[in-house]
Design an enzyme around this catalytic site. Structure first.
Site, PDB file in Angstrom:
ATOM      1  N   GLU A  50      44.009 -97.197 -10.622  1.00  0.00           N
ATOM      2  CA  GLU A  50      45.289 -97.810 -10.362  1.00  0.00           C
ATOM      3  C   GLU A  50      44.462 -98.450  -8.815  1.00  0.00           C
ATOM      4  O   GLU A  50      43.609 -98.119  -7.739  1.00  0.00           O
ATOM      5  CB  GLU A  50      47.031 -97.086  -9.640  1.00  0.00           C
ATOM      6  CG  GLU A  50      47.330 -97.864  -8.753  1.00  0.00           C
ATOM      7  CD  GLU A  50      48.555 -97.114  -8.697  1.00  0.00           C
ATOM      8  OE1 GLU A  50      48.817 -95.789  -8.916  1.00  0.00           O
ATOM      9  OE2 GLU A  50      49.837 -97.771  -8.813  1.00  0.00           O
ATOM     10  N   ASN A 384      56.257 -96.736 -16.469  1.00  0.00           N
ATOM     11  CA  ASN A 384      54.946 -96.024 -15.910  1.00  0.00           C
ATOM     12  C   ASN A 384      55.262 -94.255 -15.300  1.00  0.00           C
ATOM     13  O   ASN A 384      55.429 -93.533 -16.286  1.00  0.00           O
ATOM     14  CB  ASN A 384      54.052 -96.397 -14.369  1.00  0.00           C
ATOM     15  CG  ASN A 384      53.833 -95.538 -13.339  1.00  0.00           C
ATOM     16  OD1 ASN A 384      53.094 -94.466 -13.871  1.00  0.00           O
ATOM     17  ND2 ASN A 384      54.552 -95.648 -12.494  1.00  0.00           N
ATOM     18  N   GLU A 385      56.488 -93.844 -14.476  1.00  0.00           N
ATOM     19  CA  GLU A 385      56.548 -92.738 -14.339  1.00  0.00           C
ATOM     20  C   GLU A 385      58.218 -92.963 -14.184  1.00  0.00           C
ATOM     21  O   GLU A 385      59.067 -92.679 -13.016  1.00  0.00           O
ATOM     22  CB  GLU A 385      56.586 -91.383 -13.089  1.00  0.00           C
ATOM     23  CG  GLU A 385      56.402 -92.301 -11.826  1.00  0.00           C
ATOM     24  CD  GLU A 385      55.291 -91.699 -11.010  1.00  0.00           C
ATOM     25  OE1 GLU A 385      54.493 -90.808 -11.148  1.00  0.00           O
ATOM     26  OE2 GLU A 385      55.153 -91.914  -9.426  1.00  0.00           O
TER      27      GLU A 385
HETATM   28  O1  AHR Z   1      49.237 -92.282  -8.423  1.00  0.00           O
HETATM   29  C1  AHR Z   1      49.374 -92.725  -6.978  1.00  0.00           C
HETATM   30  C2  AHR Z   1      51.563 -93.226  -7.526  1.00  0.00           C
HETATM   31  O2  AHR Z   1      51.622 -92.204  -7.926  1.00  0.00           O
HETATM   32  C3  AHR Z   1      51.212 -93.869  -8.674  1.00  0.00           C
HETATM   33  O3  AHR Z   1      51.450 -95.486  -8.666  1.00  0.00           O
HETATM   34  C4  AHR Z   1      52.751 -93.669  -9.139  1.00  0.00           C
HETATM   35  O4  AHR Z   1      52.798 -93.853 -10.554  1.00  0.00           O
HETATM   36  C5  AHR Z   1      52.789 -92.704  -8.949  1.00  0.00           C
HETATM   37  O5  AHR Z   1      54.338 -92.178  -8.160  1.00  0.00           O
END
Ligand code: AHR
Length: 658
Positions: A50, A384-385
């Protein structure tokens, strides 16, 4: 299984220096070499990349100039970031002249800002200092003898004169040859093919001295190391030492470009749009990053695909599901039907970009960008989450459209940002009801003890149910001044946990530590796996645990037993060799009698041991190898041998198998 210890310093000496003590606890570890447990996932260990902690610009993307295109902005915090970030004009009041940020006649519509420079009598100075730790200091680390490729876009209005460009230190001592450019013509023109050779190992900035009179426009300045990785790509330019760091992890997949970066935060325009990130770099539309800085997208989707290919890893893109990053507080996002249709079309286009042949629109674009062959896209994470009704509904819309056209693609659905509790349960309830076959992406960042307490987490998962992608995880030690540190102990707790992942890799198909990279002095998140600065890189103990496990992944599980407090083990059979892993999270040394049944193996088994001077040991730029794997040999006689495992250590052993 490939064995990949490029970064391992085989410090046999360190291993030998560990001498067993008389008080070691005696333990027997039996491994049934004829057993055959579950088949293991060959994609178990991969990477999550990321753009956080300056992992892309200022990191893996090797561009040395900051804000090369004057697009820098931060809508949330306009006063702290501006279009002049990285630059100093009229440096030390030398020369007469002025600058003005312009947008009237840009290089192209994706790259709206440029600088108008008016020189009034010569020697007007412009400096770009790269990524210094302290603002307005030189932030470009030069290595003597190394070359640096320079280019710049200019448009002459009525300037008569030339630009003298050099790399120099803060006292204006040149640290390279000088190059000279005389802008001509009235159109935007790229001036390229210039090379600096560094004359010292020093911190530098790039200085442009404008000699003459009149006005010109400048944009897209670029300085790339001559040895940047990706010379075989159309837009290569990655930091070679950081690519090596990734290669050393032997990943089976590369999840990108985030994390919350893939979604964006706060505003719709902040969604990550893959189409902004491909093609000639000056045509990529820069965007603000969830983490508070700009993304030049010099490292974009095409490069992520190429990097995956070069790593021998499956590309695993994460696309937003029409939902911004909920974990960063962006909860409500009404989207119109038309917007959803456009988002879905973007994802279909992405699939075509990766998989379509050259007769398709996006397949042709891929060819134009230097890769006529399709990429090996098999997985697609949608969201993503995320969590909640809206997300799961929108996920379904994306998935249906994707699988109608690309039934071979495996879609991955998110299960929120937490490991347990009501939100987590609710995610799973909705997923099981609506998407009972889809791969589920779990994320959790927990303290080290939690990982030990939950080594058997996946034993209880339904064998007929959804496979799991542990897309983000890391163990951390108690919070210290706002940071969540990792160290040898947290790495061992992750190792212990990974024994559970391996034993359950019929369910857990993929797993990746997070985050991967952090630039010293530029981090927004801890813990992280790989630290770097402008010149150096060091690996955390957590990196080494990942490396040791990923390079000894078998095809199926072997039964083993060890009756000792604080010990976690897993064994597997690979191609012609068996892999035995043992983690000792206790403060006791263990003297282990290794007994392999159904083999009379006699010979020398190769092993790697990771330990450190104490459980809280960390690596640093000054002591990068304080905790690093050491190679050992274990003498085996008729399937039996002895090894000493220090307190707080992990070992991986390779046994040749007939
Ligand atoms: O890994 C850092 C962050 O943690 C990511 O962007 C996110 O998916 C999670 O909250």
């Amino acid at each position: 299984m490939k064995r990949f210890f490029t970064t391992c310093v085989c410090m046999v000496l360190f291993a030998c220096a560990f001498l067993p003590t008389a008080g070691a606890e005696q333990v027997t570890w039996t491994v049934d070499m004829a057993s055959q447990g579950i088949d293991m996932s060959d994609t178990l260990y991969g990477l999550f990349y990321e753009d956080i902690n300056y992992a892309a610009d200022g990191g893996l993307y090797a561009e040395l100039l900051r804000n090369r295109s004057f697009e820098n902005r931060d809508l949330l915090n306009p006063s702290s970031y501006d279009h002049l970030t990285g630059w100093m004009f009229n440096h030390r009041n030398k020369g007469k002249g002025s600058v003005e940020l312009k947008t009237e006649a840009p290089l192209n519509e994706n790259n709206p800002s440029y600088m108008q420079v008016t020189v009034d009598g010569g020697a007007y100075r412009i400096v770009n200092f790269g990524y210094p730790r302290q603002q307005t200091r030189p932030g470009i680390a030069l290595t003597v003898g190394k070359t640096y490729r320079f280019s710049l876009w200019l448009r002459n209005v009525d300037f008569e004169g030339d630009l003298e460009i050099v790399l120099e230190n803060s006292t204006n001592q040149p640290l390279s040859n000088t190059i000279s450019i005389a802008p001509d013509g009235g159109e935007w023109q790229k001036y390229e093919g210039f090379t600096f050779t560094a004359t010292a190992d020093e911190m530098a900035w790039l200085r442009i001295v404008c000699n003459g009179m009149g006005t010109f426009h400048m944009d897209m300045a670029s300085l790339l190391p001559g040895d940047a990785y990706g010379a075989h790509w159309q837009n290569g330019g990655l930091r070679a030492d950081l690519v090596d760091a990734l290669m050393g992890l032997n990943p089976s997949f590369l999840r990108f470009p985030g994390g919350c970066v893939a979604e964006g935060s706060y505003y719709k325009h902040n969604f990550y749009n893959w189409k902004d990130t491909i093609g000639p770099v000056e045509q990529r539309r820069e965007n603000e990053n969830t983490w508070g800085y700009m993304q030049s997208y010099g490292l974009g989707y095409h490069e992520y695909f190429q990097l995956s290919e070069d790593l021998g890893a499956l590309p695993l893109p994460v696309v937003h599901a029409g939902v911004l990053c909920q974990a960063r507080g962006s909860q409500d996002l009404p989207v119109t039907k038309e917007e959803m249709e456009a988002f879905i079309q973007d994802v279909l286009d992405l699939c075509e970009y990766a998989l379509g042949d050259e007769t398709t629109y996006w397949g042709q674009k891929r060819g134009e960008n230097g890769h006529p062959e399709p990429f090996d896209l098999q997985y697609l994470a949608i969201g993503n989450e995320n969590w909640g009704e809206d997300y799961y509904y929108r996920y379904g819309q994306f998935k249906q459209a994707v699988n109608e056209k690309y039934p071979q693609l495996t879609c991955i659905v998110a299960a929120g940002p937490v490991a347990e509790g009501p939100l987590f349960e609710e995610c799973w309830r909705l997923i099981k009801t609506r998407y009972p076959r889809d791969v589920v992406d779990e994320h959790y960042y927990m303290d080290s003890q939690w990982f030990l307490d939950n080594v058997n987490r996946y034993d209880a998962y339904d064998r007929e149910g959804n496979p799991v992608f542990l897309g983000e995880y890391a163990a951390h030690e108690p919070v210290n001044f706002g940071a969540r540190p990792n160290n040898l102990y947290s790495a061992l707790c992750e190792g212990a946990y990974m024994t559970g992942l391996e034993r359950n890799s019929d369910i857990v198909k993929l797993a990746s530590y997070a985050p991967l990279f952090a630039r010293d002095g530029f981090a927004q998140w801890t813990p992280d796996m790989i630290w770097f600065n402008e010149r150096d890189v060091f690996f955390t103990p957590n990196y080494y645990v990942q490396q040791m496990f990923a390079s000894t992944l078998g095809r199926y599980i072997l039964e083993d037993a060890i009756g000792a407090e604080g010990m976690y083990t897993v064994c597997s059979m690979g191609e012609g060799e068996a892999y035995l892993k043992a983690v000792n999270v206790s403060e006791e040394e263990k003297e282990i009698k290794l007994v392999l049944s159904h083999t009379g193996y006699t010979g020398t088994a190769e092993a790697f041991l990771l330990t450190g001077p104490h459980k809280g040991a960390v690596n640093s730029f000054d002591t990068p190898l304080l905790v690093a794997p050491a190679k050992m040999e274990i003498a085996m006689q008729n399937g039996e041998g002895t090894l000493h495992l220090p307190p707080y250590s992990v070992v991986t052993i390779t046994i040749p198998a007939e």
